[in-house]
Design a protein around this motif. Structure first.
Motif, mmCIF file in Angstrom:
data_model
loop_
_atom_site.group_PDB
_atom_site.id
_atom_site.type_symbol
_atom_site.label_atom_id
_atom_site.label_comp_id
_atom_site.label_asym_id
_atom_site.label_seq_id
_atom_site.Cartn_x
_atom_site.Cartn_y
_atom_site.Cartn_z
ATOM 1 N N LEU A 145 -7.393 -76.555 9.907
ATOM 2 C CA LEU A 145 -6.431 -76.364 10.975
ATOM 3 C C LEU A 145 -5.029 -76.385 10.368
ATOM 4 O O LEU A 145 -4.826 -76.923 9.278
ATOM 5 C CB LEU A 145 -6.573 -77.462 12.026
ATOM 6 N N TYR A 146 -4.070 -75.859 11.062
ATOM 7 C CA TYR A 146 -2.710 -75.795 10.519
ATOM 8 C C TYR A 146 -2.190 -77.193 10.180
ATOM 9 O O TYR A 146 -1.574 -77.397 9.145
ATOM 10 C CB TYR A 146 -1.793 -75.078 11.510
ATOM 11 N N GLU A 147 -2.456 -78.147 11.035
ATOM 12 C CA GLU A 147 -1.978 -79.507 10.763
ATOM 13 C C GLU A 147 -2.587 -80.092 9.496
ATOM 14 O O GLU A 147 -1.992 -80.970 8.880
ATOM 15 C CB GLU A 147 -2.216 -80.432 11.962
ATOM 16 N N ASP A 148 -3.753 -79.621 9.059
ATOM 17 C CA ASP A 148 -4.332 -80.091 7.797
ATOM 18 C C ASP A 148 -3.419 -79.716 6.628
ATOM 19 O O ASP A 148 -3.221 -80.505 5.702
ATOM 20 C CB ASP A 148 -5.729 -79.513 7.580
ATOM 21 N N TYR A 149 -2.870 -78.520 6.656
ATOM 22 C CA TYR A 149 -1.944 -78.082 5.610
ATOM 23 C C TYR A 149 -0.648 -78.900 5.696
ATOM 24 O O TYR A 149 -0.121 -79.337 4.668
ATOM 25 C CB TYR A 149 -1.645 -76.589 5.746
ATOM 26 N N ILE A 150 -0.159 -79.092 6.904
ATOM 27 C CA ILE A 150 1.066 -79.872 7.120
ATOM 28 C C ILE A 150 0.876 -81.292 6.603
ATOM 29 O O ILE A 150 1.719 -81.822 5.860
ATOM 30 C CB ILE A 150 1.439 -79.890 8.622
ATOM 31 N N ASN A 151 -0.220 -81.933 6.992
ATOM 32 C CA ASN A 151 -0.475 -83.311 6.571
ATOM 33 C C ASN A 151 -0.652 -83.419 5.062
ATOM 34 O O ASN A 151 -0.191 -84.391 4.440
ATOM 35 C CB ASN A 151 -1.697 -83.879 7.296
ATOM 36 N N THR A 152 -1.317 -82.451 4.460
ATOM 37 C CA THR A 152 -1.495 -82.452 3.008
ATOM 38 C C THR A 152 -0.154 -82.365 2.306
ATOM 39 O O THR A 152 0.125 -83.133 1.372
ATOM 40 C CB THR A 152 -2.421 -81.288 2.584
ATOM 41 N N LEU A 153 0.707 -81.455 2.745
ATOM 42 C CA LEU A 153 2.012 -81.308 2.107
ATOM 43 C C LEU A 153 2.869 -82.557 2.319
ATOM 44 O O LEU A 153 3.577 -82.991 1.403
ATOM 45 C CB LEU A 153 2.731 -80.066 2.632
ATOM 46 N N THR A 154 2.789 -83.154 3.473
ATOM 47 C CA THR A 154 3.540 -84.380 3.745
ATOM 48 C C THR A 154 3.112 -85.488 2.778
ATOM 49 O O THR A 154 3.958 -86.198 2.210
ATOM 50 C CB THR A 154 3.331 -84.810 5.210
ATOM 51 N N LYS A 155 1.815 -85.632 2.571
ATOM 52 C CA LYS A 155 1.305 -86.649 1.637
ATOM 53 C C LYS A 155 1.712 -86.348 0.200
ATOM 54 O O LYS A 155 2.043 -87.259 -0.560
ATOM 55 C CB LYS A 155 -0.219 -86.748 1.746
ATOM 56 N N ILE A 156 1.673 -85.092 -0.183
ATOM 57 C CA ILE A 156 2.060 -84.705 -1.545
ATOM 58 C C ILE A 156 3.538 -85.027 -1.774
ATOM 59 O O ILE A 156 3.911 -85.589 -2.809
ATOM 60 C CB ILE A 156 1.756 -83.220 -1.799
ATOM 61 N N ALA A 157 4.384 -84.674 -0.830
ATOM 62 C CA ALA A 157 5.816 -84.967 -0.969
ATOM 63 C C ALA A 157 6.045 -86.475 -1.109
ATOM 64 O O ALA A 157 6.851 -86.907 -1.944
ATOM 65 C CB ALA A 157 6.586 -84.417 0.231
ATOM 66 N N ALA A 158 5.328 -87.267 -0.322
ATOM 67 C CA ALA A 158 5.465 -88.724 -0.419
ATOM 68 C C ALA A 158 4.980 -89.228 -1.777
ATOM 69 O O ALA A 158 5.636 -90.084 -2.395
ATOM 70 C CB ALA A 158 4.696 -89.400 0.713
ATOM 71 N N LYS A 159 3.856 -88.710 -2.258
ATOM 72 C CA LYS A 159 3.310 -89.141 -3.556
ATOM 73 C C LYS A 159 4.294 -88.874 -4.682
ATOM 74 O O LYS A 159 4.449 -89.685 -5.588
ATOM 75 C CB LYS A 159 1.994 -88.425 -3.847
ATOM 76 N N TYR A 160 4.958 -87.724 -4.642
ATOM 77 C CA TYR A 160 5.912 -87.358 -5.688
ATOM 78 C C TYR A 160 7.332 -87.832 -5.362
ATOM 79 O O TYR A 160 8.266 -87.514 -6.099
ATOM 80 C CB TYR A 160 5.890 -85.845 -5.907
ATOM 81 N N ASP A 161 7.486 -88.569 -4.269
ATOM 82 C CA ASP A 161 8.779 -89.115 -3.850
ATOM 83 C C ASP A 161 9.840 -88.012 -3.741
ATOM 84 O O ASP A 161 10.937 -88.132 -4.273
ATOM 85 C CB ASP A 161 9.225 -90.217 -4.817
ATOM 86 N N LEU A 162 9.478 -86.938 -3.045
ATOM 87 C CA LEU A 162 10.377 -85.804 -2.881
ATOM 88 C C LEU A 162 10.999 -85.809 -1.490
ATOM 89 O O LEU A 162 10.337 -86.161 -0.510
ATOM 90 C CB LEU A 162 9.607 -84.492 -3.068
ATOM 91 N N PRO A 163 12.238 -85.394 -1.396
ATOM 92 C CA PRO A 163 12.849 -85.250 -0.071
ATOM 93 C C PRO A 163 12.155 -84.125 0.691
ATOM 94 O O PRO A 163 11.654 -83.172 0.096
ATOM 95 C CB PRO A 163 14.309 -84.910 -0.374
ATOM 96 N N VAL A 164 12.149 -84.265 2.010
ATOM 97 C CA VAL A 164 11.430 -83.335 2.880
ATOM 98 C C VAL A 164 12.355 -82.845 3.985
ATOM 99 O O VAL A 164 13.084 -83.630 4.593
ATOM 100 C CB VAL A 164 10.200 -84.036 3.505
ATOM 101 N N LEU A 165 12.309 -81.563 4.231
ATOM 102 C CA LEU A 165 12.910 -80.981 5.424
ATOM 103 C C LEU A 165 11.731 -80.580 6.294
ATOM 104 O O LEU A 165 10.979 -79.670 5.958
ATOM 105 C CB LEU A 165 13.774 -79.767 5.071
ATOM 106 N N ASP A 166 11.543 -81.287 7.380
ATOM 107 C CA ASP A 166 10.334 -81.149 8.188
ATOM 108 C C ASP A 166 10.581 -80.292 9.423
ATOM 109 O O ASP A 166 10.908 -80.793 10.488
ATOM 110 C CB ASP A 166 9.834 -82.541 8.581
#
Length: 177
Positions: A145-166
């Motif tokens: 589902l689309y939210e699966d991609y969104i949630n995956t990217l959100t977790k990846i950004a957090a893991k790499y401690d990257l700023p996010v524009l959501d």
């Protein structure tokens, strides 16, 4: 996006996007060949009429690899919509599998960090989609589902401690209010 960044920050910006591209390495238009061209300083492997090639050529005529490795350099990664639309795998057992969205994003981030350790990376969470019942339908046998991609990217950004524009949650929240 590059034009807005230029207007807001007054900084040089280069649009190295590739319309229809996915993060997932699917043998077509994808993130990793663009990053390979960026790191190698050679955009000849990309189709000459693609925005990715045109943007990289412009960037490479104005900047050097050394000048890009600077704390004021910002790389913006904005992928996910086309991965969803094409029904590409969100994740596989191998977290660095380029044949999955999550693996390709992790590889891309690591490639940028290795080549340009002083530069910043911003992750843009893609905006809401209206197709496929607003992203609530799976678009392929391997995708999610689309939210699966969104949630995956959100977790990846957090893991790499990257700023996010959501863009996704901001738009969803504004529609609810």
């Amino acid at each position: 996006i590059p034009a807005y960044l230029h207007d807001l920050a007054g900084a040089s910006s280069y649009n190295c996007g590739w319309g229809g591209a996915t993060a997932t390495n699917n043998g077509q238009r994808s993130l990793l060949p663009v990053l390979d061209a960026l790191v190698s300083g050679n955009a000849e492997s990309l189709p000459a009429d693609s925005q990715a090639c045109l943007g990289l050529t412009e960037l490479q005529s104005a900047e050097t690899k050394a000048s890009l490795n600077h704390s004021q350099t910002l790389f913006v990664l904005h992928y996910g919509i086309n991965d969803y639309y094409q029904g590409l795998p969100v994740e596989t057992a191998d977290p660095l599998d380029e044949g999955s969205y999550g693996g390709a994003m992790r590889n891309g981030i690591e490639k940028l960090r290795e080549a340009f350790p002083q530069a910043a990376i911003l992750v843009m969470i893609p905006n809401h989609v209206f197709a496929y019942q607003k992203g609530t339908e799976q678009t392929g046998d391997q995708g999610g589902l689309y939210e699966d991609y969104i949630n995956t990217l959100t977790k990846i950004a957090a893991k790499y401690d990257l700023p996010v524009l959501d863009d996704y949650h901001q738009i969803i929240d504004s529609e609810r209010n």
